[in-house]
Design an enzyme around this catalytic site. Structure first.
Site, PDB file in Angstrom:
ATOM      1  N   TYR A 107       0.825  -1.217   0.000  1.00  0.00           N
ATOM      2  CA  TYR A 107       0.000   0.000   0.000  1.00  0.00           C
ATOM      3  C   TYR A 107       0.856   1.263   0.000  1.00  0.00           C
ATOM      4  O   TYR A 107       0.458   2.289  -0.530  1.00  0.00           O
ATOM      5  CB  TYR A 107      -0.900   0.041   1.253  1.00  0.00           C
ATOM      6  CG  TYR A 107      -2.259  -0.565   1.086  1.00  0.00           C
ATOM      7  CD1 TYR A 107      -2.403  -1.876   0.680  1.00  0.00           C
ATOM      8  CD2 TYR A 107      -3.403   0.176   1.366  1.00  0.00           C
ATOM      9  CE1 TYR A 107      -3.658  -2.444   0.567  1.00  0.00           C
ATOM     10  CE2 TYR A 107      -4.663  -0.380   1.252  1.00  0.00           C
ATOM     11  CZ  TYR A 107      -4.784  -1.685   0.845  1.00  0.00           C
ATOM     12  OH  TYR A 107      -6.038  -2.241   0.738  1.00  0.00           O
ATOM     13  N   LYS A 122       2.743 -15.171   2.941  1.00  0.00           N
ATOM     14  CA  LYS A 122       2.949 -15.896   1.685  1.00  0.00           C
ATOM     15  C   LYS A 122       4.442 -16.202   1.589  1.00  0.00           C
ATOM     16  O   LYS A 122       5.133 -15.833   0.632  1.00  0.00           O
ATOM     17  CB  LYS A 122       2.435 -15.034   0.509  1.00  0.00           C
ATOM     18  CG  LYS A 122       2.322 -15.773  -0.827  1.00  0.00           C
ATOM     19  CD  LYS A 122       1.219 -16.808  -0.894  1.00  0.00           C
ATOM     20  CE  LYS A 122       1.302 -17.588  -2.195  1.00  0.00           C
ATOM     21  NZ  LYS A 122       0.331 -18.720  -2.241  1.00  0.00           N
ATOM     22  N   ASP A 174      -3.547 -18.035   0.970  1.00  0.00           N
ATOM     23  CA  ASP A 174      -4.570 -18.733   0.184  1.00  0.00           C
ATOM     24  C   ASP A 174      -5.259 -19.791   1.045  1.00  0.00           C
ATOM     25  O   ASP A 174      -6.487 -19.935   1.028  1.00  0.00           O
ATOM     26  CB  ASP A 174      -3.975 -19.338  -1.105  1.00  0.00           C
ATOM     27  CG  ASP A 174      -2.687 -20.122  -0.869  1.00  0.00           C
ATOM     28  OD1 ASP A 174      -2.101 -20.039   0.243  1.00  0.00           O
ATOM     29  OD2 ASP A 174      -2.251 -20.828  -1.802  1.00  0.00           O
ATOM     30  N   ASP A 184      -6.593  -6.573   4.223  1.00  0.00           N
ATOM     31  CA  ASP A 184      -7.714  -5.922   3.545  1.00  0.00           C
ATOM     32  C   ASP A 184      -8.676  -6.978   3.019  1.00  0.00           C
ATOM     33  O   ASP A 184      -9.889  -6.913   3.224  1.00  0.00           O
ATOM     34  CB  ASP A 184      -7.174  -5.054   2.399  1.00  0.00           C
ATOM     35  CG  ASP A 184      -8.283  -4.363   1.628  1.00  0.00           C
ATOM     36  OD1 ASP A 184      -9.208  -3.833   2.273  1.00  0.00           O
ATOM     37  OD2 ASP A 184      -8.233  -4.373   0.379  1.00  0.00           O
ATOM     38  N   ASP A 203     -12.558  -8.448   4.832  1.00  0.00           N
ATOM     39  CA  ASP A 203     -13.866  -8.441   4.163  1.00  0.00           C
ATOM     40  C   ASP A 203     -14.479  -9.838   4.194  1.00  0.00           C
ATOM     41  O   ASP A 203     -15.677 -10.001   4.423  1.00  0.00           O
ATOM     42  CB  ASP A 203     -13.743  -7.990   2.696  1.00  0.00           C
ATOM     43  CG  ASP A 203     -14.007  -6.503   2.509  1.00  0.00           C
ATOM     44  OD1 ASP A 203     -13.768  -5.735   3.465  1.00  0.00           O
ATOM     45  OD2 ASP A 203     -14.438  -6.108   1.408  1.00  0.00           O
TER      46      ASP A 203
HETATM   47  C1  IPM Z   1     -10.519  -0.733   3.977  1.00  0.00           C
HETATM   48  C2  IPM Z   1     -10.756  -0.141   2.624  1.00  0.00           C
HETATM   49  C3  IPM Z   1      -9.578   0.753   2.251  1.00  0.00           C
HETATM   50  C4  IPM Z   1      -8.342  -0.129   2.173  1.00  0.00           C
HETATM   51  C5  IPM Z   1      -9.758   1.576   0.969  1.00  0.00           C
HETATM   52  C6  IPM Z   1     -11.013   2.417   1.007  1.00  0.00           C
HETATM   53  C7  IPM Z   1      -8.567   2.431   0.676  1.00  0.00           C
HETATM   54  O1  IPM Z   1     -10.968  -1.139   1.682  1.00  0.00           O
HETATM   55  O2  IPM Z   1     -10.405   0.042   4.956  1.00  0.00           O
HETATM   56  O3  IPM Z   1     -10.467  -1.952   4.091  1.00  0.00           O
HETATM   57  O4  IPM Z   1      -8.043  -0.733   1.126  1.00  0.00           O
HETATM   58  O5  IPM Z   1      -7.647  -0.216   3.184  1.00  0.00           O
HETATM   59 MG    MG Z   2     -11.065  -3.116   2.501  1.00  0.00          MG
END
Ligand code: IPM
Ligand code: MG
Length: 364
Positions: A135, A195, A227, A251, A255
């Site tokens: 990042y 990884k 993975d 990230d 999710d």
């Molecule tokens: C998160 C989001 C952010 C990230 C984006 C909006 C830059 O997806 O906080 O997980 O990738 O960190």
């Molecule tokens: Mg995110």
């Protein structure tokens, strides 16, 4: 308490307003300062993270953040896009430790797409490193090949990089969290996700996490390739306790973990610096399609305010009161559209916030 309020884009202002009500209900003397961020800031000040907003964020003890992202600004150069606001805040404030709990509320068990027996009772914590990795690694960019085969750039690159201190400090956050969780009845195990079979950066990650583990003999450590971790998270999520990983893998996996609970609208997060100053935000995004309709779920933002009380202000009692009020409201059967099911009562954003405030007052 001196708190910066950054509502942002989409549903951000609506959900943050409900969390502010809850903070006021707990403490009428709380000092709040609101500032624009994301697309909302770009629209009035020409930058997603204006100097004035950054100043307010730096001066506050903690930040309550809504969400950023607005399709109207997708065509802007990267440096001006709404997402740069949250990345800039993380970098400028040194918010390296991102805590994303994934908890399945028993009342919402049927919201998950997984079988109830796989997710019932799920309570895991993802610790994501937030200011390093691909990042932020330099160099990055586009360039033309030496032979100039294309008129514009014909190559793009980013740099994956971690330093020893960056890995050590996030590993400590994970081991400390696992220690506390063990005292509260959890397994007391950290799973480090990397990884290492392919990437030098993540072989180094594995080595450094293993070294730091020597200081935490009461906590177990295991390692998984990312993975495989993605697979185990849907196969047997309850086998995890604390996961620690880098910015990019975190990230993606956070999710995935959020969706195990079926209700990303319920999940808070904290992003902390070395002194536990923090930015608190829901794990979900700005949901532009829901903006302005008064239907978004404010509970993730309200629970983020609870995390703020716990981690920045050290007020565990107040945090637990908010969490108790949220559970009471769910038990009464109130649901926003994202967590609705048969036999429950549909409410909008405001009514949900009001119900949490009422439950807080009733419990006093
Ligand atoms: C998160 C989001 C952010 C990230 C984006 C909006 C830059 O997806 O906080 O997980 O990738 O960190
Ligand atoms: Mg995110």
């Amino acid at each position: 308490m001196n708190i910066a309020i950054l509502p942002g884009d989409g549903i951000g202002p609506e959900i943050v307003a409900e969390a502010v009500k809850v903070l006021y209900a707990l403490d009428e003397s709380v000092a709040l300062e609101t500032a624009e961020v994301g697309g909302a800031a770009y629209a009035v000040r020409g930058h997603p993270l204006p100097e004035s907003t950054l100043r307010i964020a730096k001066d506050a003890d903690a930040i309550l953040f809504g969400a950023v992202g607005d399709r109207r600004f997708d065509a802007l150069p990267r440096a001006l896009r709404p997402e740069q606001a949250i990345l800039g805040l993380r970098r400028e404030l040194g918010l390296f430790a991102n805590l994303r709990p994934a908890i399945l509320y028993p009342e919402l068990a049927d919201a998950s797409s997984l079988k109830p027996e796989v997710v019932a009772g799920l309570d895991i914590l993802i610790v994501r490193e937030l200011t390093g990795d691909i990042y932020f690694g330099q160099p990055r960019g586009r360039r033309a090949s030496p032979d100039g085969a294309f008129a514009g750039a014909d190559e793009a690159f980013d740099t994956m990089r971690y330093t020893r201190p960056e890995i050590e400090r996030i590993a400590r956050v994970a081991f400390e969290a696992a220690t506390k969780r063990k005292a509260a009845g959890h397994a007391g195990r950290v799973t480090s996700v990397d990884k290492a079979n392919v990437l030098e950066t993540f072989q180094f990650w594995r080595d450094v996490v293993t070294e730091v583990h020597a200081d935490y003999p009461d906590v177990a450590l295991d390692h998984l390739y990312v993975d495989n971790a993605a697979m185990q998270l849907v196969r047997a999520p309850k086998d995890f306790d604390v996961l620690v990983t880098g910015n990019m893998f975190g990230d993606i996996l956070s999710d995935e973990a959020a969706m195990l609970t079926g209700s990303i609208g319920m999940l808070p997060s904290a992003s902390l610096d070395a002194a536990s100053k923090g930015l608190y935000e829901p794990s979900h995004g700005s949901a532009p399609d829901l903006a302005g309709k008064g239907v978004a779920n404010p509970l993730a933002t309200i629970l983020s305010a609870a995390m703020m009380l716990r981690y920045t202000f050290g007020n565990v009692g107040a945090a637990e009161r908010i969490e108790g009020a949220v559970r009471a409201v769910l038990a009464r059967g109130l649901r926003t559209a994202d967590i609705a099911s048969k036999g429950t009562t549909s409410v909008g954003t405001k009514a949900m916030g009001d119900a949490v405030v009422a439950a807080l007052r009733a419990a006093r």
